[in-house]
Design a protein around this motif. Sequence first.
Motif, short mmCIF file in Angstrom:
data_model
loop_
_atom_site.label_atom_id
_atom_site.label_comp_id
_atom_site.label_asym_id
_atom_site.label_seq_id
_atom_site.Cartn_x
_atom_site.Cartn_y
_atom_site.Cartn_z
N PRO A 62 -2.07 67.18 18.61
CA PRO A 62 -2.21 68.52 19.17
C PRO A 62 -1.32 68.71 20.40
O PRO A 62 -1.08 67.78 21.16
N VAL A 63 -0.83 69.91 20.58
CA VAL A 63 0.06 70.23 21.70
C VAL A 63 -0.75 70.19 22.99
O VAL A 63 -1.86 70.74 23.06
N PRO A 64 -0.20 69.56 24.02
CA PRO A 64 -0.93 69.47 25.30
C PRO A 64 -1.11 70.85 25.93
O PRO A 64 -0.30 71.75 25.73
N PRO A 65 -2.16 71.01 26.72
CA PRO A 65 -2.43 72.32 27.32
C PRO A 65 -1.49 72.67 28.48
O PRO A 65 -1.34 73.85 28.80
N THR A 66 -0.86 71.69 29.13
CA THR A 66 0.01 71.99 30.27
C THR A 66 1.45 71.63 29.95
O THR A 66 1.71 70.77 29.10
N THR A 67 2.38 72.26 30.64
CA THR A 67 3.79 71.96 30.41
C THR A 67 4.17 70.59 30.95
O THR A 67 5.06 69.94 30.42
N GLN A 68 3.48 70.10 31.96
CA GLN A 68 3.77 68.77 32.48
C GLN A 68 3.40 67.70 31.44
O GLN A 68 4.10 66.71 31.29
N ALA A 69 2.31 67.90 30.75
CA ALA A 69 1.90 66.94 29.73
C ALA A 69 2.76 67.05 28.48
O ALA A 69 2.77 66.16 27.64
N LEU A 70 3.53 68.14 28.36
CA LEU A 70 4.37 68.35 27.19
C LEU A 70 5.54 67.37 27.14
O LEU A 70 6.01 67.01 26.06
N ILE A 71 5.98 66.91 28.30
CA ILE A 71 7.12 65.99 28.35
C ILE A 71 6.69 64.63 27.81
O ILE A 71 5.84 63.96 28.36
N GLY A 72 7.30 64.24 26.71
CA GLY A 72 7.03 62.94 26.11
C GLY A 72 5.71 62.83 25.38
O GLY A 72 5.25 61.73 25.10
N TRP A 73 5.08 63.93 25.02
CA TRP A 73 3.76 63.86 24.39
C TRP A 73 3.82 63.24 23.00
O TRP A 73 2.88 62.59 22.58
N ARG A 74 4.90 63.39 22.28
CA ARG A 74 4.99 62.78 20.95
C ARG A 74 5.30 61.29 21.04
O ARG A 74 4.83 60.50 20.23
N SER A 75 6.11 60.90 22.02
CA SER A 75 6.50 59.49 22.11
C SER A 75 5.36 58.62 22.63
O SER A 75 5.44 57.40 22.56
N GLY A 76 4.30 59.22 23.14
CA GLY A 76 3.16 58.44 23.59
C GLY A 76 2.33 57.88 22.46
O GLY A 76 1.53 56.97 22.65
N HIS A 77 2.55 58.37 21.26
CA HIS A 77 1.82 57.88 20.09
C HIS A 77 2.70 56.90 19.34
O HIS A 77 3.85 57.18 19.02
N SER A 78 2.15 55.73 19.05
CA SER A 78 2.97 54.66 18.47
C SER A 78 3.53 55.02 17.09
O SER A 78 4.63 54.61 16.75
N HIS A 79 2.82 55.80 16.30
CA HIS A 79 3.33 56.11 14.96
C HIS A 79 4.39 57.21 14.96
O HIS A 79 5.01 57.47 13.94
N LEU A 80 4.63 57.83 16.11
CA LEU A 80 5.64 58.89 16.21
C LEU A 80 6.86 58.48 17.03
O LEU A 80 7.75 59.29 17.26
N GLN A 81 6.93 57.25 17.45
CA GLN A 81 8.04 56.83 18.30
C GLN A 81 9.31 56.67 17.46
O GLN A 81 9.26 56.41 16.26
N PHE A 82 10.46 56.81 18.13
CA PHE A 82 11.74 56.67 17.45
C PHE A 82 12.00 55.22 17.06
O PHE A 82 12.56 54.94 16.01
N GLU A 83 11.62 54.30 17.90
CA GLU A 83 11.86 52.88 17.63
C GLU A 83 10.76 52.35 16.73
O GLU A 83 9.79 51.76 17.19
N LYS A 84 10.89 52.56 15.43
CA LYS A 84 9.86 52.12 14.49
C LYS A 84 9.84 50.62 14.34
O LYS A 84 8.83 50.03 13.97
N TYR A 85 10.97 49.96 14.58
CA TYR A 85 11.07 48.53 14.33
C TYR A 85 11.04 47.72 15.61
O TYR A 85 11.55 46.63 15.69
N GLY A 86 10.47 48.27 16.65
CA GLY A 86 10.35 47.57 17.92
C GLY A 86 11.37 48.06 18.93
O GLY A 86 12.30 48.79 18.62
#
Length: 107
Positions: A62-86
Amino acid sequence: MDSSNRVNFVHRDEIWKAHVQLEKNSAKVWPNKWGFLTEAYGEYHTESLKLKEEMKVGPSPPVPPTTQALIGWRSGHSHLQFEKYGLVHHGRRSFLKELGWPQGARP
């Protein structure tokens, strides 16, 4: 009429015929010279379809409620990170160490 504005229609027609003949000859020769590209494209297409089937994108959190929390909100989840292989570790190299000199030495 000025001589620079005159058009030789016969000459232009001969040039056009030469271009058309060149295109016809090129179309005849192309399969023997470059036909392998059609096979390579077919292989590429089947491989890309296989890769598309393997890669599945999961739903976003879910999209964060504040714009400050919006920065990097997807990369905080391990299954959505760009570096899938470590993580990528680029070690720092020392020129002095490669030469076998002591760290305090000056070249």
